[in-house]
Design a protein around this motif. Structure first.
Motif, PDB file in Angstrom:
ATOM      1  N   PHE A  49      61.169 -40.323  98.711  1.00  0.00           N
ATOM      2  CA  PHE A  49      59.603 -40.303  99.333  1.00  0.00           C
ATOM      3  C   PHE A  49      59.086 -40.614  99.049  1.00  0.00           C
ATOM      4  O   PHE A  49      58.667 -38.374  99.121  1.00  0.00           O
ATOM      5  CB  PHE A  49      60.281 -40.629 100.799  1.00  0.00           C
ATOM      6  CG  PHE A  49      60.867 -41.488 101.351  1.00  0.00           C
ATOM      7  CD1 PHE A  49      60.872 -43.417 100.870  1.00  0.00           C
ATOM      8  CD2 PHE A  49      62.622 -41.016 101.416  1.00  0.00           C
ATOM      9  CE1 PHE A  49      62.462 -43.980 101.252  1.00  0.00           C
ATOM     10  CE2 PHE A  49      63.695 -42.551 101.465  1.00  0.00           C
ATOM     11  CZ  PHE A  49      63.548 -43.409 102.054  1.00  0.00           C
ATOM     12  N   ALA A  50      57.168 -40.111  98.705  1.00  0.00           N
ATOM     13  CA  ALA A  50      56.655 -39.376  98.055  1.00  0.00           C
ATOM     14  C   ALA A  50      55.406 -39.086  99.164  1.00  0.00           C
ATOM     15  O   ALA A  50      53.978 -38.385  99.212  1.00  0.00           O
ATOM     16  CB  ALA A  50      55.703 -40.492  97.658  1.00  0.00           C
ATOM     17  N   ASP A  51      55.676 -39.615 100.859  1.00  0.00           N
ATOM     18  CA  ASP A  51      54.949 -39.382 101.939  1.00  0.00           C
ATOM     19  C   ASP A  51      55.215 -38.255 102.635  1.00  0.00           C
ATOM     20  O   ASP A  51      54.277 -37.487 103.325  1.00  0.00           O
ATOM     21  CB  ASP A  51      54.952 -40.343 103.028  1.00  0.00           C
ATOM     22  CG  ASP A  51      56.073 -41.084 103.818  1.00  0.00           C
ATOM     23  OD1 ASP A  51      56.518 -40.179 103.444  1.00  0.00           O
ATOM     24  OD2 ASP A  51      55.826 -41.853 104.049  1.00  0.00           O
ATOM     25  N   GLN A  91      60.678 -43.165 109.959  1.00  0.00           N
ATOM     26  CA  GLN A  91      60.631 -41.700 109.588  1.00  0.00           C
ATOM     27  C   GLN A  91      60.839 -40.849 111.773  1.00  0.00           C
ATOM     28  O   GLN A  91      60.814 -41.359 112.159  1.00  0.00           O
ATOM     29  CB  GLN A  91      58.662 -41.728 109.501  1.00  0.00           C
ATOM     30  CG  GLN A  91      58.458 -41.775 108.080  1.00  0.00           C
ATOM     31  CD  GLN A  91      56.588 -41.977 108.359  1.00  0.00           C
ATOM     32  OE1 GLN A  91      56.139 -41.133 108.628  1.00  0.00           O
ATOM     33  NE2 GLN A  91      55.976 -42.227 107.508  1.00  0.00           N
ATOM     34  N   ALA A 125      56.666 -37.140 104.308  1.00  0.00           N
ATOM     35  CA  ALA A 125      57.535 -37.326 106.038  1.00  0.00           C
ATOM     36  C   ALA A 125      59.512 -37.139 105.981  1.00  0.00           C
ATOM     37  O   ALA A 125      59.873 -36.962 104.898  1.00  0.00           O
ATOM     38  CB  ALA A 125      56.992 -38.381 107.212  1.00  0.00           C
ATOM     39  N   GLU A 145      63.412 -37.063 103.392  1.00  0.00           N
ATOM     40  CA  GLU A 145      62.554 -36.396 102.311  1.00  0.00           C
ATOM     41  C   GLU A 145      63.474 -37.370 101.348  1.00  0.00           C
ATOM     42  O   GLU A 145      62.827 -38.017 100.345  1.00  0.00           O
ATOM     43  CB  GLU A 145      62.615 -35.450 101.393  1.00  0.00           C
ATOM     44  CG  GLU A 145      61.977 -34.182 102.589  1.00  0.00           C
ATOM     45  CD  GLU A 145      61.291 -33.224 101.593  1.00  0.00           C
ATOM     46  OE1 GLU A 145      61.910 -32.725 101.096  1.00  0.00           O
ATOM     47  OE2 GLU A 145      61.036 -32.300 102.912  1.00  0.00           O
TER      48      GLU A 145
END
Length: 218
Positions: A16-18, A46, A20, A23
């Protein structure tokens, strides 16, 4: 899932690129003869990193408790206690033993303090009983031990204790093995370690009384 054989399993990991937590996520795709998908959408809820860390710590603590409970149950099943245990050791003759606390040499950096030590040498076997003080902040439980003679030869020992030694408390640990008695006629090095973690105990100059011939009248 097109392009795969029926029943074929492909493991995929999604990052995941955000930033949070968590991961990443891993899952399996399974090939099907009639159904397929060109795109797979992955969603996740999340969760704060401190919540994940706390759950991981709780899982490790639960696993450690299960290991200690398993060791205790196995010991109770295989080792008689009290007078029964003493009678069992006497089955092949008088047990030779000696207090060795004044002679053993604890290694600097030992995880626990040795406050009592006694060696036993029934015919065909050796054992050591240790009384240990745990100065740490976590319980300590012996997972295994090894005895090394003056030539460097090692013998793996079984370890037994009623329960993990709590922080700031005293507890007993017994280690031993069936082995030719003449192998340990000189001073040895004894090392014990815990199941998880790096806390070990190493004692030098561990000795055993010379075994006398067992009587055959009983």
């Amino acid at each position: 899932m097109r392009g795969c054989l029926r029943g074929e399993r492909v493991k995929l990991t999604v990052l995941f690129a955000d930033g949070a937590a968590p991961e990443s996520a891993s899952f399996w795709l399974v090939g099907h003869a009639a159904r397929g998908a060109r795109r797979v959408a992955v969603f996740r809820h999340q969760r704060p990193a401190d919540v994940l860390n706390r759950e991981a710590a709780e899982a490790r603590a639960e696993a450690r408790q299960c290991q200690e409970e398993k060791a205790r149950l196995l010991a109770e099943r295989t080792v008689p206690g009290g007078l029964m245990g003493a009678a069992w050791l006497e089955r092949t003759g008088a047990v030779q033993s000696e207090g060795i606390l004044d002679d053993v040499k604890p290694q600097a950096g030992n995880a626990l303090e040795t406050t009592g030590a006694r060696s036993y040498s029934p015919p065909g076997s050796v054992a050591v009983r240790l009384k240990l003080l745990n100065p740490g902040s976590e319980p300590w439980s012996a997972a295994g031990a090894v005895l090394k003679d003056s030539t460097g030869a090692e013998v793996e020992l079984s370890a037994w204790q009623e329960a993990a030694i709590p922080p700031g408390a005293l507890g007993f640990v017994v280690v031993g093995a069936d082995t030719p008695e003449e192998q340990f006629g000189c001073s040895c090095i004894l090392k014990l370690w815990e199941a998880q973690g790096s806390r070990t105990i190493t004692l030098g100059n561990v000795t055993f009384s010379k075994v006398k011939q067992a009587p055959t009248s009983e």
